[in-house]
Scaffold this active site. Structure first.
Site, PDB file in Angstrom:
ATOM      1  N   ARG A 179       0.847  -1.189   0.000  1.00  0.00           N
ATOM      2  CA  ARG A 179       0.000   0.000   0.000  1.00  0.00           C
ATOM      3  C   ARG A 179       0.889   1.248   0.000  1.00  0.00           C
ATOM      4  O   ARG A 179       2.085   1.175   0.322  1.00  0.00           O
ATOM      5  CB  ARG A 179      -0.918   0.020   1.220  1.00  0.00           C
ATOM      6  N   LYS A 203      -1.955  -2.854   7.997  1.00  0.00           N
ATOM      7  CA  LYS A 203      -3.007  -2.353   8.877  1.00  0.00           C
ATOM      8  C   LYS A 203      -2.950  -3.071  10.218  1.00  0.00           C
ATOM      9  O   LYS A 203      -2.723  -4.275  10.288  1.00  0.00           O
ATOM     10  CB  LYS A 203      -4.372  -2.562   8.229  1.00  0.00           C
ATOM     11  N   HIS A 276      -2.667   2.591  -5.450  1.00  0.00           N
ATOM     12  CA  HIS A 276      -3.399   1.343  -5.229  1.00  0.00           C
ATOM     13  C   HIS A 276      -3.599   0.574  -6.534  1.00  0.00           C
ATOM     14  O   HIS A 276      -3.781  -0.642  -6.514  1.00  0.00           O
ATOM     15  CB  HIS A 276      -4.743   1.639  -4.566  1.00  0.00           C
ATOM     16  N   ARG A 279      -0.978  -1.918  -6.803  1.00  0.00           N
ATOM     17  CA  ARG A 279      -1.274  -3.053  -5.915  1.00  0.00           C
ATOM     18  C   ARG A 279      -2.282  -3.991  -6.586  1.00  0.00           C
ATOM     19  O   ARG A 279      -2.113  -5.215  -6.555  1.00  0.00           O
ATOM     20  CB  ARG A 279      -1.820  -2.514  -4.595  1.00  0.00           C
ATOM     21  N   HIS A 302      -4.010  -9.392   3.270  1.00  0.00           N
ATOM     22  CA  HIS A 302      -5.454  -9.381   3.489  1.00  0.00           C
ATOM     23  C   HIS A 302      -5.808 -10.287   4.663  1.00  0.00           C
ATOM     24  O   HIS A 302      -5.340 -11.429   4.736  1.00  0.00           O
ATOM     25  CB  HIS A 302      -6.200  -9.879   2.247  1.00  0.00           C
ATOM     26  N   TYR A 311      -9.869 -10.391  -7.287  1.00  0.00           N
ATOM     27  CA  TYR A 311      -8.936 -10.439  -8.411  1.00  0.00           C
ATOM     28  C   TYR A 311      -9.194 -11.641  -9.317  1.00  0.00           C
ATOM     29  O   TYR A 311      -8.751 -11.653 -10.459  1.00  0.00           O
ATOM     30  CB  TYR A 311      -7.497 -10.441  -7.901  1.00  0.00           C
TER      31      TYR A 311
END
Length: 330
Positions: A179, A203, A276, A279, A302, A311
């Site tokens: 990110r 995150k 992004h 990414r 994730h 995806y």
């Protein structure tokens, strides 16, 4: 139990700046419902920081969304709100022209806020749980073709003042799928170029190791040998952040975003792309090459594989190959 889980606010400078939420609180009636709601929102933000240890960007997103909710709620009491009234809030978001993904995020913020109010004993029920979220995949992510990626990564030229840094930065974005914030906060000790991987902090402070290719390694080494020492001499000598601005300070996310736009224009690539987008392209191209979905999930960081599954919908080429290989009339 009320207030028992709310920690004292952190003492950082970012906390001390008056936010829109805090300004609204100052304007609210002293003991009115509106002022109480605003105060509860500030307590909730402190809870997210101190107890949940969310990343600063996530906390700021919650703050922005709750500011919208507090402005809408006005003098309504949280304990008296029902699903019908909360649906009116969602309708107001639709009327304001927010994208489906933004509306979904606002709904999640309100749900989480009401869960906190339940935890604190302020409300008994959580009517926000009944709010229906938008379909997350109504808008597919922007993905570059491999040919577009090649043009884009070659866009920083020697005539550009910081081309070594910019090329290394773009190479890292595409090579790792990091990110924008993860890229801007990379530190020198996060690099393991001999082992061909970097360490990213995602995150919630979760760390992961991501492999990178030789082109990215070469670009980083060139930047480290030719440009970074000059940039570091202009700023704090103690910083170990990898990517530095022209003043020698850590490059900020908004600067990275602008550079991506600048080089997209130079390469003749869609001007709507963002950090992004690289990414998204990273994940899509891995799947197109036959990578396992679980492995891509791990590299992207994730928490849920459902997030990674988008995806498989974007990558039509892989689906075509599977159909041709396994369908009797493929």
């Amino acid at each position: 139990m009320a207030g028992s889980l709310t920690p004292p606010p952190p003492q950082g400078l970012s906390w001390m700046r008056p936010t829109k939420l805090q300004k609204l609180l100052k304007k609210g009636p002293g003991q009115g419902s509106a002022a109480k709601t605003l105060s509860l929102c500030e307590d909730f933000i402190a809870y997210l920081r101190g107890e949940c240890h969310l990343a600063d960007n996530s906390v700021q997103a919650y703050r922005r969304d709750l500011t919208k909710f507090c402005e809408w709620a006005g003098s309504r009491r949280m304990s008296e709100l029902q699903i019908g009234e909360l649906s009116q809030f969602v309708s107001s978001l639709h009327d304001s022209g927010l994208a489906p993904a933004s509306i979904s995020r606002n709904i999640v913020a309100v749900r989480t806020f009401f869960k906190y109010l339940q935890l604190e004993g302020i409300v008994t029920d959580n009517p926000a749980e009944l709010l229906g979220t938008q379909k997350s995949w109504q808008r597919m992510p922007k993905v570059l073709t491999q040919r577009q990626v090649d043009r884009f990564l070659a866009a920083p030229r020697k005539r550009d003042p910081f081309w070594q840094r910019d090329r290394a930065m773009l190479e890292v974005l595409y090579a790792s799928g990091c990110r924008a914030t993860e890229t801007c906060t990379l530190r020198l000790h996060d690099l393991s170029l001999a082992e061909r991987h970097i360490r990213c902090e995602g995150k919630g402070g979760k760390q992961r190791l991501v492999p990178i290719g030789q082109r990215a390694i070469d670009a980083i080494e060139l930047y480290l040998s030719e440009l970074r020492p000059k940039l570091q001499a202009r700023g704090p000598k103690t910083t170990d952040v990898l990517f530095l601005s022209r003043t020698g300070r850590p490059l900020e996310r908004i600067q990275l975003w602008r550079l991506v736009k600048q080089y997209a224009l130079a390469a003749g690539v869609d001007s709507e792309i963002s950090p992004h987008s690289l990414r998204h392209s990273f994940a899509t191209h891995l799947l197109a090459g036959g990578a396992d979905l679980r492995q891509v999930q791990e590299m992207l960081g994730h928490a849920s594989i459902q997030t990674t599954q988008i995806y498989t919908h974007v990558d039509h080429s892989r689906l075509k190959r599977v159909h041709q290989q396994f369908h009797p009339r493929g």
